[in-house]
Design an enzyme around this catalytic site. Sequence first.
Site, mmCIF file in Angstrom:
data_model
loop_
_atom_site.group_PDB
_atom_site.id
_atom_site.type_symbol
_atom_site.label_atom_id
_atom_site.label_comp_id
_atom_site.label_asym_id
_atom_site.label_seq_id
_atom_site.Cartn_x
_atom_site.Cartn_y
_atom_site.Cartn_z
ATOM 1 C CE LYS A 124 3.049 -2.245 -4.506
ATOM 2 N NZ LYS A 124 2.569 -2.062 -3.135
ATOM 3 C CD GLN A 166 0.859 -8.728 -2.574
ATOM 4 O OE1 GLN A 166 1.688 -9.347 -3.190
ATOM 5 N NE2 GLN A 166 -0.384 -8.628 -2.965
ATOM 6 N N GLY A 218 -4.366 -4.537 -4.519
ATOM 7 C CA GLY A 218 -5.355 -3.549 -4.949
ATOM 8 C C GLY A 218 -4.622 -2.286 -5.329
ATOM 9 C CG HIS A 219 -1.578 -2.090 -7.669
ATOM 10 N ND1 HIS A 219 -0.700 -2.762 -8.470
ATOM 11 C CD2 HIS A 219 -1.189 -2.352 -6.394
ATOM 12 C CE1 HIS A 219 0.179 -3.400 -7.714
ATOM 13 N NE2 HIS A 219 -0.107 -3.169 -6.458
ATOM 14 C CG ASP A 261 -1.812 -1.191 1.301
ATOM 15 O OD1 ASP A 261 -2.293 -1.619 0.241
ATOM 16 O OD2 ASP A 261 -1.987 -1.737 2.403
HETATM 17 P P1 IMP Z 1 -2.500 -12.756 1.867
HETATM 18 O O1 IMP Z 1 -1.569 -12.243 0.822
HETATM 19 O O2 IMP Z 1 -3.935 -12.526 1.548
HETATM 20 O O3 IMP Z 1 -2.193 -14.158 2.263
HETATM 21 O O4 IMP Z 1 -2.249 -11.889 3.200
HETATM 22 C C1 IMP Z 1 -1.018 -11.965 3.936
HETATM 23 C C2 IMP Z 1 -0.650 -10.613 4.531
HETATM 24 O O5 IMP Z 1 -0.296 -9.720 3.466
HETATM 25 C C3 IMP Z 1 -1.766 -9.913 5.284
HETATM 26 O O6 IMP Z 1 -1.187 -9.159 6.342
HETATM 27 C C4 IMP Z 1 -2.376 -8.977 4.263
HETATM 28 O O7 IMP Z 1 -3.016 -7.871 4.876
HETATM 29 C C5 IMP Z 1 -1.115 -8.564 3.521
HETATM 30 N N1 IMP Z 1 -1.381 -8.156 2.124
HETATM 31 C C6 IMP Z 1 -1.643 -8.945 1.071
HETATM 32 N N2 IMP Z 1 -1.807 -8.225 -0.053
HETATM 33 C C7 IMP Z 1 -1.624 -6.948 0.306
HETATM 34 C C8 IMP Z 1 -1.627 -5.724 -0.430
HETATM 35 O O8 IMP Z 1 -1.821 -5.670 -1.640
HETATM 36 N N3 IMP Z 1 -1.380 -4.586 0.300
HETATM 37 C C9 IMP Z 1 -1.107 -4.627 1.629
HETATM 38 N N4 IMP Z 1 -1.087 -5.748 2.346
HETATM 39 C C10 IMP Z 1 -1.340 -6.898 1.699
#
Ligand code: IMP
Length: 422
Positions: free
Chosen positions: A16, A223, A40-41, A13
């Site tokens: 990007k 991420q 989520g971009h 977040d």
């Molecule tokens: P997962 O990727 O859904 O397995 O989540 C694992 C961890 O990564 C959690 O803490 C999510 O909140 C975080 N996470 C996954 N995708 C994003 C993203 O696009 N932005 C911020 N945090 C993310």
Amino acid sequence: MANTILVGAQWGDEGKGKIIDVLTGNADVVVRSQGGNNAGHTVIHGGKKFVLHLIPSGILRARKICVIGNGVVIDPIALVREIDVLRGLGVKAGKNLLISDCAHLVLPYHRALDEQRELRKGHVKIGTTKRGIGPAYGDKAARTGLRIADLMQPELFSKKLNAKMRENNSILKALGAKPISFAKVNADFLDAGERLKPFVANTVVYLHEALKAGKEILFEGAQGTFLDIDHGTYPYVTSSNTTAGGACTGSGVPPHRMDRVLGVMKAYTTRVGEGSLPTEDAELADMLHEMGREFGATTGRARRCGWFDAVATHYATMINGIDEIAITNLDGLDTVDPIKVCVGYKLDGKKLEVPPSDSAQLTRCEPVYEELPGWKRSTERVRKVSDLPKEARDYVNKIAEWTGARLTIISVGPSRGQTLIL
Ligand code: IMP
């Protein structure tokens, strides 16, 4: 511009999506190489807000080719939905979108397992996005996953799916969850497969042809560094390599063809989900939330907020080989005075210059802060670095100095125009 890897230098977040949108102006091809629809971009384009989850943000610009590489995990139903939403908003997805036949599929049982595992972990849960990302990458590593190539062969797909569903339904039943209907998943996926067929390709071959033709490629990281499966705050991480190396393995473009790494970092720090965030500050979070900022683009969850962490971004610069940095959300600090920056951690009386590898130790770290004066006026309308208040210029220059890379972009708002290029 050269071939650029764009990475998040914090916990995701970092803004990007907007920086990618700005850089896409000069790129020919935009590639996603890891993650899935957990990302989520957010991009503001033509006055409209777009939130992209699987499709590279380059789709919003004409004549850009977008590639979903082999390292991405794809929920085909979500991808078809994203294509339809974009079309509804007047954005074309046709020959400008390529999907790797090697990308793994996210299936409904991955989502159900993600949810069950989180439920069972109770207070030590990861706080995942519940998109099935961990279980899908788990199957990939265990060599039992289904791929886009399977989906393109209906008979083979149904056979493999049937075996996988039997195995996963028994696990779900044992966990006390409802089993999932094979017939429904099979029908839905075959339909989605038909819709995706025109986009499916050997994207490695396409990217190498693009390189030969001198095209410029932008790798859109999802991420952030500290959510990386190897280098992040394990186990509170996602399941892919979010760091620069992931762009190579997740696309098939070799390291020596990468020309620069751009690290995106917010002027403060945020995190969604569980795990340590050494500079977390409730007052700063309340202020940002009251401004309507810092709510997740995928799940809508309020993000945790903290001060800029120079220890973390310095380490991120090292791991990713960051040459240049983009600082985003500078305007979020417009009213804050003084502004704190973490320049060291203290653990058991010792000062640390890199974050400890162990999450429990990181949680025990006390940040060592330096304070800088705030600028106490709006930067949202500033369009030239020289027009930034002196305190804001000093702040970003200090961040660059602490982080150890060259500052080239500053963002003072969500729209393309609110970007200062150095
Ligand atoms: P997962 O990727 O859904 O397995 O989540 C694992 C961890 O990564 C959690 O803490 C999510 O909140 C975080 N996470 C996954 N995708 C994003 C993203 O696009 N932005 C911020 N945090 C993310």
